[in-house]
Motif scaffolding. Structure first.
Motif, mmCIF file in Angstrom:
data_model
loop_
_atom_site.group_PDB
_atom_site.id
_atom_site.type_symbol
_atom_site.label_atom_id
_atom_site.label_comp_id
_atom_site.label_asym_id
_atom_site.label_seq_id
_atom_site.Cartn_x
_atom_site.Cartn_y
_atom_site.Cartn_z
ATOM 1 N N GLU A 220 13.814 4.530 1.263
ATOM 2 C CA GLU A 220 13.074 4.561 -0.081
ATOM 3 C C GLU A 220 12.617 6.015 -0.326
ATOM 4 O OE1 GLU A 220 10.197 1.426 0.070
ATOM 5 O OE2 GLU A 220 11.559 -0.122 0.597
ATOM 6 N N CYS B 246 2.798 5.928 -0.743
ATOM 7 C CA CYS B 246 3.193 4.754 0.165
ATOM 8 C C CYS B 246 4.257 5.551 1.186
ATOM 9 C CB CYS B 246 4.019 3.933 -0.536
ATOM 10 S SG CYS B 246 4.042 2.161 0.344
ATOM 11 N N HIS C 270 7.006 7.100 1.142
ATOM 12 C CA HIS C 270 8.318 6.734 0.787
ATOM 13 C C HIS C 270 9.427 8.213 0.931
ATOM 14 C CE1 HIS C 270 8.004 2.762 -1.489
ATOM 15 N NE2 HIS C 270 7.344 2.910 -0.152
ATOM 16 N N GLU D 21 11.251 0.440 -5.101
ATOM 17 C CA GLU D 21 10.634 -0.624 -4.435
ATOM 18 C C GLU D 21 9.327 -0.688 -5.171
ATOM 19 O OE1 GLU D 21 8.146 -2.603 -1.623
ATOM 20 O OE2 GLU D 21 7.798 -0.225 -2.255
ATOM 21 N N GLU D 22 8.647 0.392 -5.349
ATOM 22 C CA GLU D 22 7.127 0.056 -6.269
ATOM 23 C C GLU D 22 7.162 -0.427 -7.468
ATOM 24 O OE1 GLU D 22 4.784 0.371 -4.355
ATOM 25 O OE2 GLU D 22 5.105 1.965 -2.876
ATOM 26 N N HIS E 201 8.653 1.428 7.902
ATOM 27 C CA HIS E 201 7.661 1.816 6.759
ATOM 28 C C HIS E 201 6.781 2.710 7.407
ATOM 29 C CE1 HIS E 201 5.310 2.056 3.377
ATOM 30 N NE2 HIS E 201 6.303 1.612 2.399
HETATM 31 ZN ZN LIG Z 1 6.195 1.418 0.710
#
Ligand SMILES: [Zn+2]
Length: 485
Positions: free
Chosen positions: A111, A138, A140, A175-176, A200
């Motif tokens: 991601e 996050c 990514h 993804e978000e 992740h």
């Molecule tokens: Zn994430």
């Protein structure tokens, strides 16, 4: 035991202990030589991978706008000899990079989308890089680069004739927001995989046996009739009334759902001025539960609720499902293989400066200044209900046996989707997480390529736990909502 024997026993203990301490047995794993080769390949590429991650960290592009970020990863994959197909599943920023041929086919997800409004420098104090701009809250940027690194490690082993099959890196956008993987799943892009892996960024290292929540994303609209709110309100029918009755009913329902349910919404439109009976009202709502079946039930109740609210207010009600995700279908057989490789890699190592950096962030965010988690979390054979939160990796896990890893890239207990994650993702703490994740993933893939029994174990467990469920995502027909700009 007489004293003599005790003395001998004590003596033996002293003699044996250093032997145990220095033996390599605790680090030994199947295919160790091959894993060392793969590890060396990650190390050979680590400068490039870190550079890629930093570049994407700097771009900080949000969902479906990740043009430069996806290009950076796709170009690098191409340069490494992968065949790259760009713009898959109707998303210009989605791509698939493939190397090798034939079975097994192993996939790895990456991601690269950022989050709006949390721009931050790579420092331990809250300080936006560009005020109001997006940031990688996050992690990514690390996610994409580390997964690509692991794919390159396998590619080099295929090239050297050390293993056979196909490696596929999936560049998965958004993804978000809309869950890019659900659109890729609808196109069948994961269907021929034997196994898929993902990781992740996190505040700990773990081979994840916790699932995630299933989620459905919906819009509830009400259409009424406008009128002067004082002169002839009896001629109007308020869409806002419909919406208010709906939210009242939804909030009353909270008492009659399982504690695993989460329901949250925002009102996007509730009228313009008080003296016009609102003609249109709109609400955006997410419903979650531990399992997709639970979410399906909720959705059915909510659809009826909207209909009832519409009837009560004398307005039209409409529910539109925009998307959603399955919960993670955990594959313990796969997670056990990953766990062995984590033990083989050992704990993460951070410098005193890095621990101080983490502690400074923890103090600034009012959490205990414990620093960074370096140890591997013990394997959890009996996880309970998942914590709040969903991921579109869940969808992939219902199509193909999927292995999931978490690696420390931010301070323990630090707020997620927030500036500390952006800060650490742009400096050595995040970089170390990237390299560690890459190594753990590549070592696990070596086990999967070289031992068909491993793949068989994963497949059997997958079939037993999916129990005949045929994957059907929540997304509606039609193309993904790609922004025009
Ligand atoms: Zn994430």
């Amino acid at each position: 035991m007489n004293i003599g024997a005790k003395r001998i026993a004590i003596l033996l203990t002293f003699v044996l202990l250093p032997g145990i301490a220095f033996t390599k047995e605790s680090r030994s794993v199947p295919f160790e030589k091959e894993k060392q080769t793969a590890e060396a390949s990650i190390e050979a590429h680590q400068t490039d991978l870190i550079q890629l991650s930093d570049e994407i960290w700097g771009y900080a592009e949000t969902a479906l706008r990740e043009k430069k970020s996806s290009k950076a990863l796709a170009d690098y994959a191409e340069k490494q000899g992968f065949k790259v197909e760009r713009g898959v599943a109707g998303m210009p920023t989605a791509f698939v990079a493939t190397f090798g041929e034939g079975k097994p086919i192993i996939g790895i997800l990456g991601e690269y989308d950022a989050l709006p409004g949390i721009s931050q420098t790579a420092s331990a104090v809250k300080e936006p890089l560009v005020a109001g701009a997006p940031g990688h809250g996050c992690g990514h940027n690390l996610f994409g680069a580390a997964s690509l690194g692991a794919a390159i490690g396998i590619k080099e082993m295929i090239q050297a004739g050390k293993l056979k099959g196909t490696i596929r890196f999936y560049g998965t956008p958004a993804e978000e927001a809309i869950g890019g993987k659900t659109y890729m799943a609808r196109e069948g892009l994961f269907n021929d995989l034997d196994v898929c892996l993902a990781w992740h960024p996190a505040t700990e290292i773990s081979s994840d046996t916790d699932s995630s929540q299933a989620i459905v994303d919906l819009i509830v609209e009400f259409k009424g009739k406008a009128a002067h709110a004082a002169f002839d309100p009896w001629d109007g029918r308020s869409a806002l009334d419909g919406l208010e009755i709906f939210t009242h009913a939804l909030n009353m329902m909270r008492e009659h759902v399982k504690p695993t349910v989460r329901m949250h919404y925002v009102i996007q439109k509730g009228g313009d001025v008080p003296n016009v009976v609102p003609e249109y009202a709109r609400l955006w709502c997410w419903l979650r539960d531990s399992k997709r079946t639970g979410v399906d039930e909720l959705l059915e109740r909510v659809e009826k609720m909207a209909e009832g609210a519409g009837l009560a207010a004398g307005v039209e009600a409409k529910v539109t499902v925009q998307g959603g995700s399955y919960e993670m279908l955990v594959n313990f057989a796969g997670q056990r293989i990953l766990y062995k490789n984590l033990q083989w890699l050992g704990p993460m190592k951070f410098t005193e400066e890095e621990q101080q950096f983490a502690k400074q962030i923890q103090k600034a965010t009012n959490v205990s200044p414990k620093g960074l988690n370096t140890e591997i979390k013990p394997f959890n054979e009996h996880p309970g209900e998942p914590q709040g939160g969903s991921t579109d990796v869940g969808d992939v896990s219902w199509i193909v046996p999927t292995i999931h890893l978490s690696v420390t890239t931010a301070p323990a207990d630090a707020p997620w989707h927030a500036w500390p994650v952006v800060a650490c993702g742009g400096m050595s703490i995040g970089h170390k997480g990237l390299v560690y994740a890459s190594k753990a993933l590549v070592a696990t893939m070596v086990d999967l390529y070289l031992d068909p029994e491993n793949r068989e174990k994963l497949r059997k467990e997958f079939e037993a736990s999916a129990n005949g469920t045929v994957y059907k995502g929540y997304i509606p027909d039609g193309p993904p909502p790609v922004p025009e700009d």
